[in-house]
Write an enzyme that holds these catalytic residues in place. Structure first.
Site, PDB file in Angstrom:
ATOM      1  N   SER A   1     -28.423 -24.247  92.559  1.00  0.00           N
ATOM      2  CA  SER A   1     -28.780 -25.727  92.545  1.00  0.00           C
ATOM      3  C   SER A   1     -27.701 -26.290  93.893  1.00  0.00           C
ATOM      4  O   SER A   1     -26.859 -25.626  94.337  1.00  0.00           O
ATOM      5  CB  SER A   1     -27.988 -26.422  91.082  1.00  0.00           C
ATOM      6  N   ILE A   2     -28.151 -27.374  94.075  1.00  0.00           N
ATOM      7  CA  ILE A   2     -27.583 -28.315  95.220  1.00  0.00           C
ATOM      8  C   ILE A   2     -25.830 -28.670  94.971  1.00  0.00           C
ATOM      9  O   ILE A   2     -25.270 -28.803  96.043  1.00  0.00           O
ATOM     10  CB  ILE A   2     -28.183 -29.593  95.491  1.00  0.00           C
ATOM     11  N   LYS A   3     -25.477 -28.320  93.772  1.00  0.00           N
ATOM     12  CA  LYS A   3     -24.294 -28.705  93.570  1.00  0.00           C
ATOM     13  C   LYS A   3     -23.117 -27.756  93.821  1.00  0.00           C
ATOM     14  O   LYS A   3     -22.049 -27.896  93.931  1.00  0.00           O
ATOM     15  CB  LYS A   3     -24.027 -28.702  91.809  1.00  0.00           C
ATOM     16  N   ASP A   4     -23.731 -26.595  94.079  1.00  0.00           N
ATOM     17  CA  ASP A   4     -22.936 -25.545  95.047  1.00  0.00           C
ATOM     18  C   ASP A   4     -22.227 -26.220  96.144  1.00  0.00           C
ATOM     19  O   ASP A   4     -21.109 -25.725  96.634  1.00  0.00           O
ATOM     20  CB  ASP A   4     -23.768 -24.225  95.516  1.00  0.00           C
TER      21      ASP A   4
ATOM     22  N   ALA B   1     -19.363 -28.472  95.082  1.00  0.00           N
ATOM     23  CA  ALA B   1     -18.445 -27.800  94.364  1.00  0.00           C
ATOM     24  C   ALA B   1     -17.514 -27.097  95.177  1.00  0.00           C
ATOM     25  O   ALA B   1     -16.203 -27.260  95.283  1.00  0.00           O
ATOM     26  CB  ALA B   1     -18.953 -26.783  93.507  1.00  0.00           C
TER      27      ALA B   1
END
Length: 453
Positions: free
Chosen positions: A42-45, A48
């Site tokens: 996901s793009i959240k990496d 994060a």
């Protein structure tokens, strides 16, 4: 040799893929930024890792510490992966509307997951926001990234997502379409792109039950807009600091049903296995097609991977239970599909009843249309023959036209099964289906029962 020193070095540089079938009616070039190639899918990496690195630099996150965060799953995954490499523990709070697959994935990396109720106010002590804040105070040497208000979230996309999109489109991007949750992705990316070209339109995807669209258009935070919704990863019931409304030109709301349907459609039409927020974004692009013209380059973010939704949007039973899966409308043609290649058994009006009985035995059928002068003129069925034979055993030598009944009703091949079934009664045991070719086929009550069972 070319290799990464650890998995964190593989974050970013995700592919851009042209959307073809779903956007065939849109004159613009529509490109998807497919973020599933990040290690956490996901793009959240991106954000994060950025939040962790910035917290390490200023001392908020200390060696051996515990990361505590409220997450819908994807941010938690990015944090958990980074925590494995950097030696931190993780405790995540989430809501009971999120898919089980997300929780299982977080636990696979050694994280503790606490599931909280969805339908409570953010200030409620049971909410996943409140529980994560309480745990930060109770757990020694802990740090809460607070992705909603942490500026490192948007900064990550300013530094990576924005520049990648600009380079991949050779600076030709005209529209950016992003599902809005924490606001980091859309705000950070939009800031970079608008610095390069202020004319780029930034379009946020919102969901019904969220406050973003009305707040953008009126400046009014209306609690009456808030109600539970199914769509994951976008929308909020509060205003995260990372949502920079000045950078977002328009919000488009998408229903839970359309988000779910297009989540599946992206896989089936484009071969790209992505999640629920991508489905929302794709549905939003199609709703806004009047805003795009020939020569435009529309980039839509596909946030995460479809494996997170196998028990939900990609599960037929789950979709049917919520009325999201369109029930296939069966027609008269479906009823005759198994014998459509075979000619219909008929009998001439001048033939003997004994001939009809022999045909019924040979073909194992109970009803036969009767032909006279090359048209269907009547019908005969085993119930009527049985009744008459009991009364007069010599009936077998009489002609069909002496006892035949009325012709069976005729329907077109597009007639719905529900309409066909209404025509079959105790006195009318069959219906004839007339094909476009002019040929006829017979449908009995057993054909209808078989299609339902």
């Amino acid at each position: 040799m070319k290799y990464a020193n650890n998995i964190l070095e593989t974050i970013g540089n995700t592919p851009m893929v042209k959307i073809n079938k779903l956007t065939k009616d849109i004159p613009a070039l529509v490109l998807a930024k497919v973020e599933t190639t990040n290690p956490g899918n996901s793009i959240k990496d991106r954000m994060a890792l950025k939040m962790i690195e910035d917290a390490e630099k200023d001392g908020r996150l200390k060696p051996g510490g515990t990361i505590i965060e409220g997450t819908s799953g994807n941010t938690g995954m990015g944090l958990a992966i980074a925590a494995v490499i950097k030696g931190y523990k993780c405790i995540f709070t989430s809501t009971d509307k999120q898919s089980k697959e997300k929780f299982d994935a977080l636990r696979a990396f050694g994280a503790e997951v606490i599931v909280c109720p969805t339908n409570v106010d953010p200030e409620d002590p049971r909410s996943y926001y409140s529980v994560s804040s309480r745990l930060e105070k109770e757990v020694p040497n802990s740090w809460k990234p607070n992705q909603y208000d942490n500026p490192s979230n948007a900064q990550a996309h300013y530094e990576s997502t924005g520049p990648e999109i600009w380079e991949q489109t050779d600076g030709k991007i005209t529209h950016l379409v992003v599902g809005v949750g924490t606001g980091g992705t859309i705000s950070g990316t939009a800031k970079y792109l608008k610095e390069k070209n202020p004319n780029i339109k930034v379009l946020g995807i919102d969901t019904y039950g969220s406050v973003f669209k009305k707040y953008k258009e009126t400046g009014d935070f209306d609690k009456n807009e808030i109600y539970p919704y199914i769509t994951e990863g976008i929308g909020e019931d509060f205003l995260p600091q990372n949502v920079d409304f000045s950078l977002i030109d328009h919000f488009e709301k998408v229903t839970d049903k359309d988000a779910a349907i297009y989540t599946r459609a992206i896989a089936r039409e484009e071969g790209i296995f992505v999640g629920n927020s991508a489905g929302s974004a794709m549905a939003g692009v199609l709703q806004m097609k009047h805003m795009f013209k020939e020569g435009d380059v529309v980039v839509v973010i596909f946030h995460d991977h479809g494996t997170r939704y196998l028990g939900k949007m990609f599960n037929d039973e789950w979709m049917r239970d919520r009325g999201f899966l369109e029930v296939e409308r069966k027609t008269a043609r479906d009823l005759i599909a198994e014998h459509i290649d075979k000619p219909m058994v008929t009998i001439g009006s001048g033939e003997l009843i004994g001939h009809a009985v022999a045909k019924m035995k040979k073909f194992d059928i109970s009803q036969i249309p009767v032909i006279k002068d090359d048209v269907i003129a009547g019908s005969i069925d085993e119930s009527k023959i049985f009744q008459l034979l009991v009364e007069d055993p010599k009936l077998l030598d009489k002609k069909i036209d002496e006892i035949m009944g009325a012709p069976y009703p005729v329907v077109s091949e597009e007639t719905a099964i529900s309409e066909v079934s209404k025509l079959i009664t105790k006195d009318t045991p069959a219906v004839l289906v007339k094909l476009h070719s002019g040929k006829y086929h017979i449908v009995t009550k057993y054909d209808i029962i078989s299609s339902i069972a």
